[in-house]
Design an enzyme around this catalytic site. Sequence first.
Site: not given
Ligand SMILES: NC(=O)c1ccc[n+]([C@@H]2O[C@H](COP(=O)([O-])OP(=O)(O)OC[C@H]3O[C@@H](n4cnc5c(N)ncnc54)[C@H](OP(=O)(O)O)[C@@H]3O)[C@@H](O)[C@H]2O)c1
Length: 273
Positions: A66, A78, A102, A240
């Site tokens: 991404k 934007e 998103d 979600g």
């Molecule tokens: N519904 C939708 O349309 C949609 C869209 C986008 C993403 N998502 C979902 O959202 C989630 C995050 O996506 P992302 O792209 O933001 O991922 P990312 O950039 O990898 O960020 C992951 C986040 O989760 C935290 N985290 C991961 N494992 C953890 C744990 N065991 N304990 C505490 N905190 C933890 C990380 O904390 P640290 O900073 O401490 O590492 C960080 O804040 C994913 O599950 C993804 O599938 C859903």
Amino acid sequence: MGKSFAVIGDPIDHSLSPNIHSAAFRELNLDSSYIGYRIPKGELESGIEGLKKIKINGFNITIPHKIEMMKYLDKMDESCSIIGAVNTVLNNNGMLKGYNTDMDGFLEPLFKRNISIKNKNILLIGAGGAARAIVAGMAKEKAGNLDIANRTTLNAKNLAEFATKLGLKTNTKKIEEADKHIENYDIIINSTSIGLKNEESPISFEGANQKTIAYDIVYAPMNTDFIKKAKEKKLEVIYGYEMLLGQATRAFEIWHEMKAPYNAMKKALLGGF
Ligand SMILES: NC(=O)c1ccc[n+]([C@@H]2O[C@H](COP(=O)([O-])OP(=O)(O)OC[C@H]3O[C@@H](n4cnc5c(N)ncnc54)[C@H](OP(=O)(O)O)[C@@H]3O)[C@@H](O)[C@H]2O)c1
């Protein structure tokens, strides 16, 4: 000639996007196809060249590309330049324009329920890529106060800096600390990946205010522990899958310049669970 679309990322076989978009094509009798295309980390440039060669009309981008995908864009909407990440590309005769759907995807389920963010007190758990899109949405809708709680404090602080630049009143908190004062929040959002592997909710919801809305952006499983605990406390929940559907319908509208068939896409998505 039929149009072709894809979602790129790695892993990609679990992606629900091919199902959602194919259902929309069927519903509207569009001569289009949508596939999942695995591009491993480090192979993005050649992968994009391949997509251009086959004259792909558009594609979605998921983990881990991404941010890196920004380098290969000719133009940016934007939404994409503010957030600093791209999840949707439109190919206009070889000219690639990037969007980030998103943010709209996140806001859509709130709009659908007539829930206003304006002046609200929000708790955002997580500070990753998705959280950035959510913060941009909060700024657009003029949230009152935003508390960011994350496992890694530095990531929370960086996101808070971004939120402040966008004009939001922001604080960072430890997740446990936020949980102790849960009654303060109008909306609580889980944007971490906690729940994907059935982990325990980062928030207990003990003492939650009855008016609080609990929004989990993790979409698989649908009923995460976060959702279950919020429901036990009789809170209104947002799933979600609703954000996933919101970003997909927005991408559809960018590519096809027509209204997305929301219900057909929802049916296909929920069939996937
Ligand atoms: N519904 C939708 O349309 C949609 C869209 C986008 C993403 N998502 C979902 O959202 C989630 C995050 O996506 P992302 O792209 O933001 O991922 P990312 O950039 O990898 O960020 C992951 C986040 O989760 C935290 N985290 C991961 N494992 C953890 C744990 N065991 N304990 C505490 N905190 C933890 C990380 O904390 P640290 O900073 O401490 O590492 C960080 O804040 C994913 O599950 C993804 O599938 C859903």
